[in-house]
Design an enzyme around this catalytic site. Structure first.
Site, PDB file in Angstrom:
ATOM      1  N   ARG A  74      -2.277   9.011   8.264  1.00  0.00           N
ATOM      2  CA  ARG A  74      -2.414   7.854   8.916  1.00  0.00           C
ATOM      3  C   ARG A  74      -1.715   6.792   8.134  1.00  0.00           C
ATOM      4  O   ARG A  74      -1.629   6.984   6.490  1.00  0.00           O
ATOM      5  CB  ARG A  74      -3.239   7.202   9.254  1.00  0.00           C
ATOM      6  CG  ARG A  74      -3.529   5.585   9.443  1.00  0.00           C
ATOM      7  CD  ARG A  74      -4.514   5.440  10.064  1.00  0.00           C
ATOM      8  NE  ARG A  74      -5.194   5.100   9.041  1.00  0.00           N
ATOM      9  CZ  ARG A  74      -5.779   4.218   8.128  1.00  0.00           C
ATOM     10  NH1 ARG A  74      -5.605   2.763   8.366  1.00  0.00           N
ATOM     11  NH2 ARG A  74      -6.557   4.433   7.207  1.00  0.00           N
TER      12      ARG A  74
ATOM     13  N   ARG B  65      -1.297   9.423   1.488  1.00  0.00           N
ATOM     14  CA  ARG B  65      -2.698   9.600   0.830  1.00  0.00           C
ATOM     15  C   ARG B  65      -2.881  10.785   1.044  1.00  0.00           C
ATOM     16  O   ARG B  65      -4.033  11.592   0.457  1.00  0.00           O
ATOM     17  CB  ARG B  65      -3.510   9.027   2.044  1.00  0.00           C
ATOM     18  CG  ARG B  65      -3.273   7.628   2.081  1.00  0.00           C
ATOM     19  CD  ARG B  65      -5.004   6.881   3.347  1.00  0.00           C
ATOM     20  NE  ARG B  65      -5.174   4.737   2.422  1.00  0.00           N
ATOM     21  CZ  ARG B  65      -5.255   4.802   3.312  1.00  0.00           C
ATOM     22  NH1 ARG B  65      -5.746   5.240   4.085  1.00  0.00           N
ATOM     23  NH2 ARG B  65      -4.992   3.510   2.935  1.00  0.00           N
TER      24      ARG B  65
ATOM     25  N   HIS C 242     -12.765   8.923   5.719  1.00  0.00           N
ATOM     26  CA  HIS C 242     -11.805   7.995   5.782  1.00  0.00           C
ATOM     27  C   HIS C 242     -11.814   7.581   7.704  1.00  0.00           C
ATOM     28  O   HIS C 242     -11.931   6.133   7.756  1.00  0.00           O
ATOM     29  CB  HIS C 242     -10.816   7.723   5.046  1.00  0.00           C
ATOM     30  CG  HIS C 242     -10.372   5.812   5.016  1.00  0.00           C
ATOM     31  ND1 HIS C 242     -11.465   5.006   4.604  1.00  0.00           N
ATOM     32  CD2 HIS C 242      -8.956   5.315   5.405  1.00  0.00           C
ATOM     33  CE1 HIS C 242     -10.884   3.763   4.538  1.00  0.00           C
ATOM     34  NE2 HIS C 242     -10.126   3.807   5.288  1.00  0.00           N
TER      35      HIS C 242
ATOM     36  N   GLU D 119       1.035  -0.901   0.125  1.00  0.00           N
ATOM     37  CA  GLU D 119       0.006   0.160  -0.241  1.00  0.00           C
ATOM     38  C   GLU D 119       0.901   1.348  -0.061  1.00  0.00           C
ATOM     39  O   GLU D 119       2.157   1.094   0.306  1.00  0.00           O
ATOM     40  CB  GLU D 119      -1.071   0.116   1.242  1.00  0.00           C
ATOM     41  CG  GLU D 119      -1.890  -0.918   1.276  1.00  0.00           C
ATOM     42  CD  GLU D 119      -3.142  -1.080   1.992  1.00  0.00           C
ATOM     43  OE1 GLU D 119      -4.125  -1.042   1.971  1.00  0.00           O
ATOM     44  OE2 GLU D 119      -2.744  -0.923   3.233  1.00  0.00           O
TER      45      GLU D 119
END
Ligand code: FAD
Ligand code: SIN
Length: 528
Positions: free
Chosen positions: A380, A284, A345, A114
């Protein structure tokens, strides 16, 4: 009907954090697990990508720590990071012993990739890891005579000595909670230790990957009880949620990009290489901001996630659930690019705790997404949250089991005198919509001083309206959630206003640079 109960441990929430804590604590005493919906209604159950941990000889804990610190933009607490990340391997092994069927090849775990991870280190069960983990954690809880599940029961507020006028000096003490039953009665559950494991607050925004239960209840309850909150301005927007104007959104896991999928605009142009050397694999905050920027620049409603070049075989084998859910609405991931938008999210902030979930109130613990340990800093790293939930649950159970807090006083019943039946519910609906629209328009991926000021004014008005309504009418789930949502929204705005810089997930057009020193935003309830 019983209207008061007593347990050793009261756990509010049955996601990964709550269920794991319950199974650990059941060997030490009687446990109540309160859960406002179905077990399958939790962010845990929705998790797709997997759980991060160092499971491969070519990887190292130091590398996982370095990736976490880098993603967190200088705001992570290194002691919390070390403590949690170093337990990844053992936690994944324990999940396997609980029966979680992670993907493997010939007995070797298949690890996916990821964004912002420098190694393949995500253990996963195809693209539905949360369901596999949730089922494995639920089994020992369901069969345990020491655990009583109160499903479809909703915690309204925790009860502390201060609220009962029994507080003298030193830290306040939590004595249990008021809980709304499915029949609409409010019961009292007394407990030597109360653990809030209520998850995040994605419902504060119009578009979210979160389930309906994510209304920030634990943060709101802890704040009302007197606990400080930390870093609430850091809301993580997941870059790739389905753009679906006619229905609800859903997450398209980052593992798709990890396995090679591209982000493109309507012409098929990959735009991420223009923003970051890691392109689609950048952290992100960077990817979500780039998508937002392209949408605004091009006047587009969405961008696209293109996985066609991964090949049918890989898509069918690794992402069968996403493939099917998209097919159900007429989109074939194997044949076409999928329209996507970023959506709220994950709540990186929360109630200020240590890694064992201790708060400023004796006997009150907060674990999982509702807590802020300093692990995530300003952003995060993907798949670190399930790990945090499980480590916190374990450490919390260990610290509680060693600590006997003595007998409990008798708790007063909920006082519903003076409330009048509602004549209409339009105000509740209106306030829900207004909060979520205000937060989406003014407190989204890109913020400014003026937008935050406007949001603060509107939210203060809404909260005042809700406060008077709340004490005048019988409470139900949507009113309790609305009250919590409005408080959490205000905490997010207040935290964002006090950060005069851009860092990680908080980007302000008025303060585009990062300050040299990274500081946590800590808000303390002023008057109780
Ligand atoms: P949750 O799992 O959200 O559980 C909260 C529980 O609290 C629920 O049972 C709810 O009913 C209950 N509750 C809430 N309020 C009350 C109340 N007032 N009274 C009673 N009960 C209440 N993280 C990863 O590490 N890897 C991933 O692959 C990943 N994928 C994700 C995909 C999606 C779509 C989402 C939304 C999140 C994902 N995350 C992932 C984040 C991760 O899933 C969550 O951070 C984590 O599961 C939170 O667990 P929790 O136990 O703290 O809360
Ligand atoms: C995802 O699968 O993209 C979500 C992972 C996470 O939020 O940690």
């Amino acid at each position: 009907m019983h209207n008061s109960y007593e347990f050793d441990y009261l756990i509010i929430g049955s996601g990964a954090a709550g269920l794991f804590a319950a199974s650990k604590l059941a060997t030490h005493g009687k446990v109540a697990v309160v859960n406002k919906g179905e077990f399958s209604e939790s962010s845990t159950w929705y998790a797709q990508g997997g759980i991060a941990g160092v499971m491969d000889a070519s990887d190292s804990v130091e590398s996982h720590i370095a990736d976490t610190l880098k993603a967190g933009s200088g705001l992570c607490h290194e002691d919390a990071v070390r403590n949690i990340i170093s337990r990844g391997n053992r936690i994944i092994s324990e999940l396997i012993s609980f029966g979680t069927a992670f993907d493997s090849d010939n007995g070797v775990l298949h690890l996916t990739q990821e964004a912002a991870h420098s190694h393949r280190r995500i253990a996963h069960a195809k693209d539905a890891t949360g369901k596999a983990v949730g089922e494995a954690l639920l089994a020992p809880v369901s069969n345990n005579p020491n655990i009583t599940a109160f499903q479809h029961h909703m915690a309204v507020d925790v009860i502390t000595a201060r609220h009962l006028g029994r507080y003298t000096q030193g830290p306040d003490r939590c004595l249990g909670a008021y809980v709304l039953t499915p029949e609409g009665e409010v019961i009292t559950i007394a407990a030597r230790h109360t653990i809030l494991a209520t998850g995040g607050a994605g419902k504060v925004y119009l578009f979210t990957s979160n389930p309906h239960v994510s209304t920030g209840d634990g943060v709101a309850m802890a704040w009302r009880a007197g606990c400080p909150v930390m870093n609430m301005e850091f809301i993580q927007f997941h870059p790739t949620c389905l753009y679906n104007p006619l229905g609800s959104t859903q997450l398209l896991t980052e593992a798709l990009r990890g396995e090679g999928a591209y982000l493109t605009d309507a012409t098929g142009r990959r735009f991420m290489p223009d923003y970051d050397a890691q392109a689609e694999m950048a952290p992100r905050d960077i990817v979500a901001r780039a998508i937002d920027h392209e949408m605004k620049k091009q006047g587009a409603d969405h961008m696209y996630l293109d996985a066609r070049h991964l090949g049918k075989e890989k898509i069918e084998a690794h992402f069968p659930n996403i493939l099917q859910r998209l097919l159900d609405i007429g989109i074939d991931l194997r044949e076409q690019a999928v329209p996507i938008v970023p959506a709220a999210h994950y709540l990186c902030g929360g109630v200020q705790t240590d890694v064992a979930g201790r708060t400023s109130i004796d006997g009150l613990h907060v674990i999982g997404e509702s807590a802020c340990t300093g692990l995530h800093g300003a952003n995060r790293l993907a798949s670190n949250s399930l790990l945090e939930c499980l480590v916190m649950a374990e450490l919390c159970a260990e610290s509680i089991a060693e600590h006997d807090s003595g007998p409990l006083p008798r708790l007063p019943e909920w006082d519903a005198s003076g409330v009048e039946p509602e004549t209409e519910r339009v105000q509740i609906k209106q306030n829900w919509e207004e909060i979520r629209t205000t937060m989406s328009n003014y407190v989204g991926i890109v913020r400014s001083d003026e937008r935050l000021r406007r949001a603060r004014r509107r939210l203060a008005m809404i909260r005042e309206e809700i406060a008077s309504y709340y004490w005048q009418h019988p409470i139900g789930r949507d009113l309790i959630e609305l009250r919590n949502l409005s408080l959490v929204a205000e905490l997010i705005v207040r935290s964002a206003q006090s950060r005069k810089e851009s860092r990680g997930l908080h980007y302000s057009t008025d303060h585009p640079e990062s300050l040299t020193q990274a500081r946590d935003t800590v808000l303390v309830p002023e008057s109780l």
